[in-house]
Scaffold this motif. Structure first.
Motif, PDB file in Angstrom:
ATOM      1  N   LEU A   1       0.824  -1.215   0.000  1.00 21.77           N
ATOM      2  CA  LEU A   1       0.000   0.000   0.000  1.00 21.77           C
ATOM      3  C   LEU A   1       0.852   1.258   0.000  1.00 21.77           C
ATOM      4  O   LEU A   1       0.504   2.253  -0.631  1.00 21.77           O
ATOM      5  N   ARG A   2       1.972   1.204   0.702  1.00 23.21           N
ATOM      6  CA  ARG A   2       2.877   2.359   0.775  1.00 23.21           C
ATOM      7  C   ARG A   2       3.342   2.774  -0.623  1.00 23.21           C
ATOM      8  O   ARG A   2       3.477   3.954  -0.923  1.00 23.21           O
ATOM      9  N   GLU A   3       3.556   1.809  -1.488  1.00 29.43           N
ATOM     10  CA  GLU A   3       3.973   2.105  -2.859  1.00 29.43           C
ATOM     11  C   GLU A   3       2.802   2.634  -3.687  1.00 29.43           C
ATOM     12  O   GLU A   3       2.958   3.556  -4.474  1.00 29.43           O
TER      13      GLU A   3
ATOM     14  N   GLN B   1       0.104   9.751  -0.085  1.00 25.94           N
ATOM     15  CA  GLN B   1      -0.752   9.787   1.107  1.00 25.94           C
ATOM     16  C   GLN B   1      -0.080   9.137   2.311  1.00 25.94           C
ATOM     17  O   GLN B   1      -0.683   8.989   3.360  1.00 25.94           O
ATOM     18  N   TRP B   2       1.179   8.760   2.174  1.00 30.69           N
ATOM     19  CA  TRP B   2       1.894   7.958   3.164  1.00 30.69           C
ATOM     20  C   TRP B   2       2.942   8.770   3.928  1.00 30.69           C
ATOM     21  O   TRP B   2       3.563   9.676   3.382  1.00 30.69           O
ATOM     22  N   VAL B   3       3.141   8.402   5.192  1.00 30.64           N
ATOM     23  CA  VAL B   3       4.228   8.950   6.000  1.00 30.64           C
ATOM     24  C   VAL B   3       4.665   7.879   7.006  1.00 30.64           C
ATOM     25  O   VAL B   3       3.860   7.049   7.430  1.00 30.64           O
ATOM     26  N   ARG B   4       5.941   7.913   7.358  1.00 27.78           N
ATOM     27  CA  ARG B   4       6.499   6.989   8.358  1.00 27.78           C
ATOM     28  C   ARG B   4       6.997   7.782   9.557  1.00 27.78           C
ATOM     29  O   ARG B   4       7.577   8.857   9.414  1.00 27.78           O
ATOM     30  N   PHE B   5       6.782   7.206  10.731  1.00 28.07           N
ATOM     31  CA  PHE B   5       7.294   7.763  11.981  1.00 28.07           C
ATOM     32  C   PHE B   5       8.118   6.695  12.685  1.00 28.07           C
ATOM     33  O   PHE B   5       7.754   5.517  12.682  1.00 28.07           O
ATOM     34  N   TYR B   6       9.216   7.125  13.290  1.00 29.78           N
ATOM     35  CA  TYR B   6      10.074   6.201  14.035  1.00 29.78           C
ATOM     36  C   TYR B   6       9.496   5.957  15.427  1.00 29.78           C
ATOM     37  O   TYR B   6       8.951   6.859  16.055  1.00 29.78           O
ATOM     38  N   ALA B   7       9.714   4.747  15.921  1.00 25.21           N
ATOM     39  CA  ALA B   7       9.283   4.401  17.271  1.00 25.21           C
ATOM     40  C   ALA B   7      10.244   4.951  18.321  1.00 25.21           C
ATOM     41  O   ALA B   7       9.851   5.219  19.449  1.00 25.21           O
ATOM     42  N   LEU B   8      11.501   5.111  17.928  1.00 25.58           N
ATOM     43  CA  LEU B   8      12.527   5.624  18.839  1.00 25.58           C
ATOM     44  C   LEU B   8      13.411   6.635  18.098  1.00 25.58           C
ATOM     45  O   LEU B   8      13.471   6.611  16.867  1.00 25.58           O
ATOM     46  N   PRO B   9      14.113   7.487  18.835  1.00 25.24           N
ATOM     47  CA  PRO B   9      14.991   8.465  18.180  1.00 25.24           C
ATOM     48  C   PRO B   9      15.997   7.803  17.232  1.00 25.24           C
ATOM     49  O   PRO B   9      16.471   6.697  17.485  1.00 25.24           O
ATOM     50  N   GLU B  10      16.271   8.507  16.139  1.00 22.04           N
ATOM     51  CA  GLU B  10      17.253   8.102  15.144  1.00 22.04           C
ATOM     52  C   GLU B  10      16.951   6.742  14.511  1.00 22.04           C
ATOM     53  O   GLU B  10      17.854   6.063  14.021  1.00 22.04           O
TER      54      GLU B  10
ATOM     55  N   LYS C   1     -13.086   5.760   7.261  1.00 23.10           N
ATOM     56  CA  LYS C   1     -12.607   6.835   6.394  1.00 23.10           C
ATOM     57  C   LYS C   1     -11.376   6.415   5.589  1.00 23.10           C
ATOM     58  O   LYS C   1     -10.730   7.256   4.976  1.00 23.10           O
ATOM     59  N   ALA C   2     -11.057   5.125   5.602  1.00 26.15           N
ATOM     60  CA  ALA C   2      -9.905   4.565   4.872  1.00 26.15           C
ATOM     61  C   ALA C   2      -8.577   5.107   5.397  1.00 26.15           C
ATOM     62  O   ALA C   2      -7.590   5.171   4.669  1.00 26.15           O
ATOM     63  N   GLN C   3      -8.534   5.495   6.654  1.00 26.39           N
ATOM     64  CA  GLN C   3      -7.300   5.945   7.291  1.00 26.39           C
ATOM     65  C   GLN C   3      -6.583   4.721   7.838  1.00 26.39           C
ATOM     66  O   GLN C   3      -7.182   3.915   8.566  1.00 26.39           O
ATOM     67  N   LEU C   4      -5.314   4.584   7.488  1.00 25.57           N
ATOM     68  CA  LEU C   4      -4.532   3.411   7.869  1.00 25.57           C
ATOM     69  C   LEU C   4      -3.412   3.788   8.824  1.00 25.57           C
ATOM     70  O   LEU C   4      -2.703   4.778   8.600  1.00 25.57           O
ATOM     71  N   PHE C   5      -3.249   2.981   9.850  1.00 19.69           N
ATOM     72  CA  PHE C   5      -2.188   3.143  10.839  1.00 19.69           C
ATOM     73  C   PHE C   5      -1.582   1.769  11.041  1.00 19.69           C
ATOM     74  O   PHE C   5      -2.258   0.849  11.482  1.00 19.69           O
ATOM     75  N   TYR C   6      -0.317   1.613  10.662  1.00 16.54           N
ATOM     76  CA  TYR C   6       0.355   0.323  10.761  1.00 16.54           C
ATOM     77  C   TYR C   6       1.501   0.425  11.757  1.00 16.54           C
ATOM     78  O   TYR C   6       2.382   1.274  11.619  1.00 16.54           O
ATOM     79  N   VAL C   7       1.481  -0.442  12.755  1.00 14.27           N
ATOM     80  CA  VAL C   7       2.506  -0.483  13.789  1.00 14.27           C
ATOM     81  C   VAL C   7       3.365  -1.720  13.557  1.00 14.27           C
ATOM     82  O   VAL C   7       2.844  -2.815  13.356  1.00 14.27           O
ATOM     83  N   TYR C   8       4.677  -1.537  13.586  1.00  8.27           N
ATOM     84  CA  TYR C   8       5.607  -2.652  13.429  1.00  8.27           C
ATOM     85  C   TYR C   8       6.805  -2.393  14.341  1.00  8.27           C
ATOM     86  O   TYR C   8       6.905  -1.331  14.960  1.00  8.27           O
TER      87      TYR C   8
ATOM     88  N   GLY D   1       9.757  -0.979  15.230  1.00  7.56           N
ATOM     89  CA  GLY D   1      10.618   0.084  14.752  1.00  7.56           C
ATOM     90  C   GLY D   1       9.886   1.344  14.349  1.00  7.56           C
ATOM     91  O   GLY D   1      10.486   2.395  14.204  1.00  7.56           O
ATOM     92  N   GLY D   2       8.571   1.248  14.157  1.00  2.00           N
ATOM     93  CA  GLY D   2       7.884   2.465  13.760  1.00  2.00           C
ATOM     94  C   GLY D   2       6.432   2.300  13.412  1.00  2.00           C
ATOM     95  O   GLY D   2       5.790   1.310  13.765  1.00  2.00           O
ATOM     96  N   MET D   3       5.943   3.311  12.700  1.00  2.00           N
ATOM     97  CA  MET D   3       4.543   3.380  12.294  1.00  2.00           C
ATOM     98  C   MET D   3       4.481   3.938  10.884  1.00  2.00           C
ATOM     99  O   MET D   3       5.181   4.901  10.577  1.00  2.00           O
ATOM    100  N   ASP D   4       3.655   3.327  10.064  1.00  2.00           N
ATOM    101  CA  ASP D   4       3.348   3.862   8.741  1.00  2.00           C
ATOM    102  C   ASP D   4       1.895   4.306   8.760  1.00  2.00           C
ATOM    103  O   ASP D   4       1.032   3.632   9.344  1.00  2.00           O
ATOM    104  N   VAL D   5       1.629   5.436   8.116  1.00  2.00           N
ATOM    105  CA  VAL D   5       0.282   6.002   8.096  1.00  2.00           C
ATOM    106  C   VAL D   5      -0.070   6.343   6.655  1.00  2.00           C
ATOM    107  O   VAL D   5       0.760   6.882   5.921  1.00  2.00           O
ATOM    108  N   ILE D   6      -1.299   6.030   6.264  1.00  2.00           N
ATOM    109  CA  ILE D   6      -1.853   6.472   4.990  1.00  2.00           C
ATOM    110  C   ILE D   6      -3.148   7.205   5.306  1.00  2.00           C
ATOM    111  O   ILE D   6      -4.049   6.646   5.938  1.00  2.00           O
ATOM    112  N   LEU D   7      -3.208   8.469   4.859  1.00  2.00           N
ATOM    113  CA  LEU D   7      -4.401   9.293   5.076  1.00  2.00           C
ATOM    114  C   LEU D   7      -4.867   9.850   3.736  1.00  2.00           C
ATOM    115  O   LEU D   7      -4.101  10.552   3.055  1.00  2.00           O
TER     116      LEU D   7
END
Length: 188
Positions: free
Chosen positions: A24-26, A31-40, A149-156, A158-164
């Motif tokens: 989906l990220r591709e 509409q995608w963004v990634r956030f880190y679970a921890l610094p760096e 609303k087709a908002q996606l939040f994926y937790v893995y 090391g981080g989180m991927d979001v599609i809005l």
């Protein structure tokens, strides 16, 4: 996937796509963004304080997307080509149901087989900390949360991927949590 309440819902919002964030990220790059679970981009917590920080980040991002008590679906997959029996059993013990096995081709053209597991629930900050902890400790690979609303939040791990689908909401989320984003141009 065979026809289930989840597959019917999924096909109504993402017809032709599988509930796999790396695919989906591709498809939804804008509409995608990634956030880190921890610094760096540190992948795993090494102490209790870091574990608490990861849980705080998971809950903060999800709470910025979902409203309190909002109904949503949780979905995960297990690769049946690998030894995934214990992961499947963990999900079934948590009330997940199987939507069957799906054969598909990944972005590299490799043939894959996955069992998709799903359940309905409601968002509440902190309510999924036990599930998030299983991800942090490698017991399960990841969980995809999706609402009407087709908002996606994926937790893995090391981080989180979001599609809005809403670009204004996506930009607001990126700005609000800028310090947790990757500095890489690719966003990974």
């Amino acid at each position: 996937m065979r026809s289930t309440p989840f597959s019917q819902f999924w096909n109504s919002i993402y017809s032709g796509s599988l509930p796999l964030m790396y695919l989906l990220r591709e498809e939804k790059r804008q509409q995608w963004v990634r956030f880190y679970a921890l610094p760096e981009g540190k992948r795993y917590p090494s102490n209790v304080a870091e574990q608490q920080e990861v849980l705080e980040r998971f809950n903060s991002i999800a709470s910025a997307i979902f409203t309190d008590n909002e109904p949503l679906w949780l979905v995960s997959d297990t690769d049946i080509e690998k030894s995934a029996t214990s992961k499947t059993l963990s999900f079934l013990r948590m009330g997940f149901k199987s939507s069957g096995i799906k054969t598909y081709f990944d972005n590299d053209g490799d043939k894959c087989k996955s069992r998709f597991l799903y359940k309905q629930d409601h968002w509440k900050s902190g309510a999924f900390d036990e599930l998030f902890s299983l991800i942090l400790h490698g017991k399960i690979s990841g969980i995809l949360f999706v609402n009407q609303k087709a908002q996606l939040f994926y937790v893995y791990d090391g981080g989180m991927d979001v599609i809005l689908p809403d670009s204004l909401q996506l930009n607001h989320l990126k700005e609000r949590f800028e310090q947790w984003r990757s500095p890489l141009l690719s966003g990974l």
